[in-house]
Design a protein around this motif. Structure first.
Motif, PDB file in Angstrom:
ATOM      1  N   UNK A   1      23.504 -39.610  70.002  1.00 51.10           N
ATOM      2  CA  UNK A   1      23.540 -38.155  70.060  1.00 51.10           C
ATOM      3  C   UNK A   1      24.317 -37.670  71.281  1.00 51.10           C
ATOM      4  N   UNK A   2      24.124 -38.312  72.409  1.00 58.66           N
ATOM      5  CA  UNK A   2      24.821 -37.933  73.631  1.00 58.66           C
ATOM      6  C   UNK A   2      26.330 -38.127  73.478  1.00 58.66           C
ATOM      7  N   UNK A   3      26.741 -39.251  72.903  1.00 63.94           N
ATOM      8  CA  UNK A   3      28.172 -39.515  72.695  1.00 63.94           C
ATOM      9  C   UNK A   3      28.763 -38.515  71.702  1.00 63.94           C
ATOM     10  N   UNK A   4      27.997 -38.130  70.686  1.00 65.43           N
ATOM     11  CA  UNK A   4      28.475 -37.143  69.714  1.00 65.43           C
ATOM     12  C   UNK A   4      28.729 -35.800  70.376  1.00 65.43           C
ATOM     13  N   UNK A   5      27.851 -35.396  71.273  1.00 65.30           N
ATOM     14  CA  UNK A   5      28.043 -34.133  71.998  1.00 65.30           C
ATOM     15  C   UNK A   5      29.287 -34.188  72.882  1.00 65.30           C
ATOM     16  N   UNK A   6      29.511 -35.326  73.520  1.00 60.45           N
ATOM     17  CA  UNK A   6      30.710 -35.490  74.345  1.00 60.45           C
ATOM     18  C   UNK A   6      31.967 -35.451  73.488  1.00 60.45           C
TER      19      UNK A   6
ATOM     20  N   UNK B   1      27.918 -30.898  64.226  1.00 56.36           N
ATOM     21  CA  UNK B   1      26.472 -31.060  64.432  1.00 56.36           C
ATOM     22  C   UNK B   1      25.913 -32.211  63.592  1.00 56.36           C
ATOM     23  N   UNK B   2      26.607 -32.541  62.495  1.00 57.96           N
ATOM     24  CA  UNK B   2      26.148 -33.663  61.668  1.00 57.96           C
ATOM     25  C   UNK B   2      26.200 -34.985  62.428  1.00 57.96           C
ATOM     26  N   UNK B   3      27.153 -35.084  63.366  1.00 56.99           N
ATOM     27  CA  UNK B   3      27.298 -36.330  64.114  1.00 56.99           C
ATOM     28  C   UNK B   3      26.105 -36.595  65.014  1.00 56.99           C
ATOM     29  N   UNK B   4      25.331 -35.551  65.327  1.00 55.41           N
ATOM     30  CA  UNK B   4      24.154 -35.726  66.187  1.00 55.41           C
ATOM     31  C   UNK B   4      22.931 -36.185  65.406  1.00 55.41           C
TER      32      UNK B   4
ATOM     33  N   UNK C   1      27.773 -39.094  61.820  1.00 55.18           N
ATOM     34  CA  UNK C   1      28.802 -39.465  62.781  1.00 55.18           C
ATOM     35  C   UNK C   1      29.982 -40.141  62.080  1.00 55.18           C
ATOM     36  N   UNK C   2      29.694 -40.961  61.077  1.00 56.52           N
ATOM     37  CA  UNK C   2      30.762 -41.610  60.335  1.00 56.52           C
ATOM     38  C   UNK C   2      31.617 -40.617  59.563  1.00 56.52           C
ATOM     39  N   UNK C   3      30.956 -39.606  58.965  1.00 54.92           N
ATOM     40  CA  UNK C   3      31.688 -38.584  58.218  1.00 54.92           C
ATOM     41  C   UNK C   3      32.614 -37.792  59.140  1.00 54.92           C
ATOM     42  N   UNK C   4      32.096 -37.345  60.288  1.00 54.97           N
ATOM     43  CA  UNK C   4      32.913 -36.567  61.214  1.00 54.97           C
ATOM     44  C   UNK C   4      34.018 -37.430  61.822  1.00 54.97           C
ATOM     45  N   UNK C   5      33.733 -38.702  62.061  1.00 57.75           N
ATOM     46  CA  UNK C   5      34.767 -39.604  62.564  1.00 57.75           C
ATOM     47  C   UNK C   5      35.916 -39.722  61.560  1.00 57.75           C
ATOM     48  N   UNK C   6      35.582 -39.748  60.277  1.00 63.43           N
ATOM     49  CA  UNK C   6      36.615 -39.834  59.241  1.00 63.43           C
ATOM     50  C   UNK C   6      37.469 -38.575  59.202  1.00 63.43           C
TER      51      UNK C   6
ATOM     52  N   UNK D   1      37.769 -41.352  68.889  1.00 61.15           N
ATOM     53  CA  UNK D   1      37.216 -42.635  69.350  1.00 61.15           C
ATOM     54  C   UNK D   1      35.726 -42.491  69.663  1.00 61.15           C
ATOM     55  N   UNK D   2      35.352 -41.382  70.304  1.00 58.71           N
ATOM     56  CA  UNK D   2      33.950 -41.180  70.662  1.00 58.71           C
ATOM     57  C   UNK D   2      33.066 -41.007  69.427  1.00 58.71           C
ATOM     58  N   UNK D   3      33.577 -40.342  68.390  1.00 57.81           N
ATOM     59  CA  UNK D   3      32.791 -40.231  67.156  1.00 57.81           C
ATOM     60  C   UNK D   3      32.568 -41.598  66.524  1.00 57.81           C
ATOM     61  N   UNK D   4      33.568 -42.456  66.596  1.00 63.30           N
ATOM     62  CA  UNK D   4      33.391 -43.819  66.073  1.00 63.30           C
ATOM     63  C   UNK D   4      32.366 -44.589  66.900  1.00 63.30           C
TER      64      UNK D   4
END
Length: 255
Positions: free
Chosen positions: A5-10, A134-137, A143-148, A204-207
């Protein structure tokens, strides 16, 4: 707070910076306030060219004069040769041709035209990633969807920035070869490449966040498994002690 969650926010923070810089790039020439007043892709000496200003600055929607003043009408996808008249004289030979109403050569017409289209496609995917960030959190799947989506946006932004760079570096060189002063816009290039760098970091951070969510899930599972095992062992030990004590009491009563 869980690592994922922290990495997703960053990552979302970097995505926000990328979008902001991209908007600075796209809105150049629209207003004379800073930093948009200083934002342009190329400034060149166009004096003596038919229908051109003494100094021309190429922005996203307009061709302007010095400090983005005396701009032409705003319109999307304008040709590079919109700075001068049709079949103008004294234009560097490499730049003029039959495209864009007789103002632009086919090479520069398509270079900048496709660059403009890829900017818009990148903006669409980047905005989608930001709205759904927000889904990545929430977990690994989000997180995978937003990374894509971010990866697709990064792909189109990479092509857009590369085409923009090629277009105006070649245009600058054509003006210089023709004996005219020309220089690239520090703000225009800085915002564009800064947007790309921030988008790259965000992707990269989302991945990484996806892997972080997976690790968090494994840690919680192991903790629950260890707790339940300890409970079973403790219960088994208590039951065994009770049986042993009951057995000794029975023997004592019959002794």
């Amino acid at each position: 707070m869980a690592a994922g969650r922290l990495i997703s926010l960053l990552a979302t923070l970097f995505l926000s910076v990328s979008l902001l810089l991209l908007w600075f790039t796209l809105l150049s020439g629209i207003t004379s306030t800073s930093p948009l007043r200083q934002t342009y892709f190329l400034r060149a000496d166009t004096s003596g060219i038919t229908g051109a200003r003494g100094i021309s600055q190429w922005t996203y929607f307009r061709i302007c004069g010095i400090d983005n003043t005396d701009c032409g009408p705003a319109r999307p996808g304008l040709p590079l040769g919109d700075a001068w008249a049709t079949d103008a004289d004294n234009v560097p030979r490499e730049l003029i041709g039959s495209y864009g109403g007789g103002t632009t050569s086919y090479q520069y017409w398509y270079l900048w035209r496709f660059g403009w289209v890829f900017y818009l496609i990148a903006l669409f995917f980047m905005t989608c990633a930001f709205l759904g960030s927000w889904l990545a959190c929430l977990g690994r799947l989000g997180a995978g969807l937003i990374a894509t989506v971010s990866s697709v946006g990064l792909l189109f932004l990479s092509v857009a920035v590369a085409l923009m760079t090629a277009t105006f570096v070649k245009t600058r060189n054509a003006f210089i070869a023709d004996g005219r002063n020309a220089d690239l816009g520090a703000y225009g290039f800085g915002f564009s490449w800064g947007s790309w760098a921030a988008m790259f970091i965000a992707t990269v951070l989302y991945c990484v966040a996806r892997r972080g969510h997976a690790s968090d899930g494994v840690g919680r599972t192991n903790k629950r498994w260890s707790g339940s095992t300890f409970g079973r062992r403790k219960s088994s030990g208590t039951a065994g002690s009770r049986r042993s004590w009951d057995g000794r009491r029975v023997k004592d009563e019959y002794a």
